[in-house]
Design a protein around this motif. Structure first.
Motif, short mmCIF file in Angstrom:
data_model
loop_
_atom_site.label_atom_id
_atom_site.label_comp_id
_atom_site.label_asym_id
_atom_site.label_seq_id
_atom_site.Cartn_x
_atom_site.Cartn_y
_atom_site.Cartn_z
N GLN A 170 11.16 -32.38 64.21
CA GLN A 170 10.60 -31.38 64.14
C GLN A 170 10.08 -30.89 65.52
OE1 GLN A 170 10.02 -29.36 61.52
NE2 GLN A 170 11.32 -30.72 60.27
N ASP A 171 10.04 -32.02 66.70
CA ASP A 171 9.50 -31.47 67.88
C ASP A 171 10.76 -30.90 68.41
OD1 ASP A 171 7.92 -31.55 69.91
OD2 ASP A 171 9.17 -33.53 71.00
N LEU A 172 11.83 -31.27 68.33
CA LEU A 172 13.13 -30.57 68.72
C LEU A 172 13.39 -29.13 68.26
CD1 LEU A 172 15.60 -33.59 68.94
CD2 LEU A 172 14.40 -32.46 70.68
N ASP B 233 20.51 -16.87 84.07
CA ASP B 233 19.43 -16.47 83.07
C ASP B 233 19.50 -16.95 81.48
OD1 ASP B 233 18.90 -14.89 85.23
OD2 ASP B 233 20.42 -13.20 84.50
N ARG B 234 20.61 -17.59 81.45
CA ARG B 234 20.56 -18.27 79.85
C ARG B 234 19.97 -19.73 79.99
NH1 ARG B 234 27.09 -17.50 78.70
NH2 ARG B 234 26.76 -14.96 78.17
N PRO B 235 19.32 -19.90 78.77
CA PRO B 235 18.77 -21.37 78.45
C PRO B 235 19.78 -22.36 78.40
CG PRO B 235 18.54 -19.92 76.44
CD PRO B 235 18.94 -18.98 77.63
N THR B 236 19.57 -23.68 79.07
CA THR B 236 20.78 -24.59 78.71
C THR B 236 20.55 -24.77 77.15
OG1 THR B 236 19.05 -26.25 79.29
CG2 THR B 236 20.28 -25.37 81.10
N PRO B 237 21.81 -25.45 76.65
CA PRO B 237 21.85 -25.93 75.36
C PRO B 237 21.50 -27.28 75.37
CG PRO B 237 24.10 -26.18 76.58
CD PRO B 237 23.12 -25.63 77.53
N SER B 238 20.61 -27.84 76.09
CA SER B 238 20.33 -29.41 76.04
C SER B 238 19.55 -29.71 74.65
CB SER B 238 19.36 -29.68 77.24
OG SER B 238 18.15 -28.87 77.22
N THR B 239 18.64 -28.61 74.01
CA THR B 239 17.85 -29.24 73.05
C THR B 239 19.02 -29.36 71.91
OG1 THR B 239 15.85 -28.07 73.69
CG2 THR B 239 16.14 -28.57 71.37
N TRP B 240 19.82 -28.30 71.87
CA TRP B 240 20.79 -28.55 70.69
C TRP B 240 21.90 -29.89 70.69
CZ3 TRP B 240 22.08 -24.20 67.61
CH2 TRP B 240 21.41 -22.81 67.92
N HIS B 241 21.99 -30.49 72.03
CA HIS B 241 22.65 -31.59 72.03
C HIS B 241 21.72 -32.87 71.70
CE1 HIS B 241 26.44 -30.17 73.89
NE2 HIS B 241 25.75 -29.52 74.87
N HIS B 242 20.48 -32.52 71.94
CA HIS B 242 19.44 -33.73 71.72
C HIS B 242 19.28 -33.70 70.33
CE1 HIS B 242 18.23 -35.20 75.59
NE2 HIS B 242 17.97 -33.70 76.08
N LEU B 243 19.34 -32.84 69.59
CA LEU B 243 19.20 -32.74 68.07
C LEU B 243 20.55 -33.36 67.34
CD1 LEU B 243 17.43 -31.78 65.78
CD2 LEU B 243 18.49 -29.35 65.87
N GLN B 244 21.74 -32.86 68.09
CA GLN B 244 22.77 -33.45 67.45
C GLN B 244 22.88 -34.95 67.73
OE1 GLN B 244 26.58 -32.58 69.60
NE2 GLN B 244 27.64 -32.36 67.80
#
Length: 732
Positions: free
Chosen positions: A371-373, A429-440
């Motif tokens: 939920q935090d991610l 200008d784009r956010p990095t996809p780090s959160t997506w990788h962490h969730l995966q």
């Protein structure tokens, strides 16, 4: 005369050459030297020359052997230094040896305490844990005891490793990873590596990366070469063990129905101690067409195969034969670790002072971490699909009940409109996809551990940390809790724990330097250790009812409450302390002033906290009296079988200081208690009570500590009367 004339004209070298030419044509003195036939003239020179050549070759061989020995000694030194830097205690060393020692059929029975067993791979670990590597990491052990002898079956211990974005790593880092994997093999844990080259994003359209198979093959060859160059353990590129059902490969990217098609090709190198390196490439079952597959799906397919869970059962097979076959598969391999090497490191946590999870108790913390991610994703101004995951495919997985895809569709609508930008270089200008990788990664850990036994675990760290051998790390003795830099993979194998305890205060983890001060958070590498863990139950729940002194006339918690299993709690206390409790006297003292009770698992551990009135303060329930009451840790207990392992004590302590009493509490312990070292690292301050046999500990922040509070703490610790059945007030 002819030879003399030639020597005078052209020199001795030409003479030698002419003599050799002449003797090759001569038919004189053709005797066999091996049969001791005497030869004259040029034949004797040939024999001398032959001996000289043989001597030179022998010297050359000796030189090569010396170089090989020097290289082997360097590898051994690097290996043992990494092991020593892991600083495993004697207790952890015994636990490791019991698990990785060959079966009782191949070794005589010996005491786990008195022997120094040698593993089948030739690594003798018994002498590594001398004074320099022992007792550096205190454990919660109240009553140390000799470990029972455990018969260990001969199994192949395997670590499943997922390496993301290997193409971004330089050769030095990749060589370091190869060296670490080789060292794990020498310690008895053979690795199986799955490469994740982030192909999913670039394959949204064929024009983005038409040479995806060449990329996979190149990176696999790099890793194989790095492992081969590291020492005895070799590696092999295994490219044809992943099968994909035909209907799921039609879309061009297979994320489901991935299975192991050729188990034998996988098991053959593993049995020989060779590390298989598997690319994220699958082959359709019928046409044998190569298709890219999600690396997480490959990991799950390998997990099921190694855990003895087949993807397809033979319909005509006898049920008893099926049961025996699956049991044999499970007994063949023990999948002990899932290791995720990701440039992003461990799982982040917004509510942690250091910014990430050190230890994830999946039973208790998976949903809050997820939920935090997801909350982080909601707060992003613009969501960019990850370069390692096709959002279009994730949305299409809604029918399969994928909660991640459901969240994407619900929160952001149809994200497939952004597919044209997938695989393109990220702009500032784009956010990095780090959160997506962490969730995966978090979901992959949950899926894998749900298949494996309770003893299995997962480790998430960066490739740079995995490549760290510790040989260049300077010793940092600055603070309590600061150790020599360790390789988290090796340390985790020896101890089955994270590099440092999750219950340590963040301030104890930094590497202070007068010349170049570094904040504790900056000096900590984000590494997360995850296990099945156990539930932690808190009465009352501080999220609903914050702990506070009870008001006269209002209901309050007692140990005879139906929520608490008093007999099991009493057994826990008596087993942990090794003493009989005077239950009647104890209930008389604590009932009416209980702040709360923390229970870990099925009463494997627990803590009981009370509100105590300082000396000189009337206990009349008035607001003034309640304001002076001291939060006191009355009992902190862990079953003997769970002491020093499993992280039970850490779970309880974290719940106490983070959820129950974030503003601090106090407790006491007898001065000769072996657990005091563990307490010392986790407390904010200590004080040996003058004239008493007690040491006082507290977790109250320094800014909240004043003279009056300190005197209240001291008065409470002096005044508590023990409730043991032997009526011994002073334990030491």
């Amino acid at each position: 005369m002819i030879l003399q004339e030639i020597a005078l004209k052209k020199g001795r070298q030409v003479v030698g050459h002419s003599v050799q030419s002449w003797t090759r044509q001569s038919k004189v003195c053709r005797g066999n030297l091996d049969n001791d036939i005497r030869c004259y003239g040029t034949e004797r020179g040939l024999a001398t020359q032959l001996r000289e050549e043989l001597a030179r070759e022998h010297v050359k061989d000796l030189a090569n052997q010396q170089k090989a020995k020097k290289k082997a000694r360097a590898i051994d030194k690097d290996f043992f230094m990494s092991v020593l830097n892991s600083s495993a205690t004697k207790r952890e060393a015994r636990s490791y040896i019991q698990r990785f020692t060959p079966s009782k059929d191949s070794q005589p029975k010996r005491s786990a305490v008195d022997t120094k067993p040698t593993l089948a791979n030739g690594v003798n670990l018994g002498g590594l844990y001398g004074p320099t590597a022992v007792e550096q990491s205190p454990k919660f052990v109240q009553q140390p005891e000799r470990l029972a002898k455990i018969a260990v079956e001969s199994q192949l211990h395997v670590a499943l490793v997922k390496l993301r974005a290997p193409q971004t790593l330089d050769d030095e880092t990749l060589n370091g990873i190869g060296r670490t994997l080789s060292q794990l093999g020498r310690l008895g844990l053979i690795s199986l590596v799955v490469l994740d080259c982030n192909l999913e994003a670039s394959l949204a359209s064929a024009r983005h990366n038409p040479d995806w198979r060449a990329l996979e093959a190149k990176q696999a060859s790099r890793l194989v070469a790095a492992i081969d160059a590291s020492g005895d353990t070799g590696a092999r590129f295994v490219d044809n063990v992943i099968g994909v059902s035909e209907k799921h490969a039609a879309s061009g990217f297979a994320q489901t129905k991935t299975h192991i098609s050729l188990r034998k090709l996988l098991m053959t190198p593993l049995r020989r101690g060779i590390i298989p390196v598997i690319p994220s490439v699958g082959y359709t079952d019928v046409s044998q067409t190569a298709v890219p597959v999600d690396a997480s799906d490959v990991v799950l397919a390998l997990t099921k195969e190694l855990a003895g869970i087949p993807s397809v059962l033979e319909p005509d097979e006898d049920p008893s034969e099926t049961r025996d076959r699956l049991r044999a598969l499970r007994d063949e391999i023990s999948l002990d670790r899932l290791i995720i090497l990701d440039p992003l490191g461990g799982i982040p946590a917004s509510d942690r002072p250091n910014g990430y999870h050190v230890f994830l108790n999946m039973e208790q913390e998976f949903e809050p971490a997820e939920q935090d991610l997801l909350k982080t994703l909601r707060n992003d101004e613009k969501v960019m699909p990850p370069d390692s995951g096709s959002v279009k495919q994730k949305v299409s997985d809604l029918a399969a009940g994928n909660p991640f895809s459901k969240f994407v569709e619900t929160e952001f609508g149809d994200p497939t409109s952004t597919l044209d930008s997938i695989g393109q270089p990220e702009s500032k200008d784009r956010p990095t996809p780090s959160t997506w990788h962490h969730l995966q990664n978090l979901q992959l850990v949950r899926s894998v551990l749900s298949i494996l036994p309770q003893s299995s675990s997962a480790l998430l760290t960066t490739p740079e940390e995995a490549a760290n051998s510790g040989k260049d790390a300077p010793f940092q003795p600055a603070r309590v809790g600061t150790r020599r830099q360790r390789n988290p993979l090796i340390h985790n194998l020896l101890t089955d724990k994270p590099v440092f305890s999750s219950s340590l205060p963040v301030g104890r983890l930094g590497q202070s330097s007068i010349a170049e001060p570094v904040s504790p958070v900056e000096s900590i590498t984000p590494t997360t250790f995850a296990k099945h863990g156990m539930s932690v139950t808190i009465f009352p729940d501080p999220k609903i009812t914050p702990w506070a002194p009870s008001v006269p006339g209002e209901p309050h918690l007692t140990l005879t409450d139906s929520k608490i299993d008093l007999p099991r709690l009493v057994h826990l206390i008596e087993d942990s302390f090794g003493r009989k409790l005077d239950v009647k006297d104890y209930l008389r003292r604590v009932n009416g002033r209980i702040a709360g009770v923390i229970i870990a698992g099925e009463y494997e551990g627990g803590a009981l906290l009370t509100w105590e009135t300082p000396p000189g303060v009337k206990d009349d329930g008035s607001p003034e009296s309640r304001a002076r009451m001291v939060p006191y840790l009355d009992k902190f207990a862990v079953l003997k079988r769970a002491q020093g392992s499993g992280g039970v004590a850490d779970l309880i302590f974290k719940a106490m200081v983070r959820e129950c009493f974030p503003d601090g509490c106090v407790w006491r312990s007898r001065r000769n208690n072996p657990v005091n070292k563990w307490y010392f690292e986790r407390s904010r301050g200590t004080w040996k009570l003058p004239g008493e046999g007690w040491t006082m500990f507290w977790t109250t922040p320094e800014l909240s500590m004043d003279k009056q509070l300190f005197l209240d703490y001291e008065g409470v610790c002096r005044g508590i009367e023990p409730s043991w059945a032997d009526n011994k007030a002073v334990l030491d």
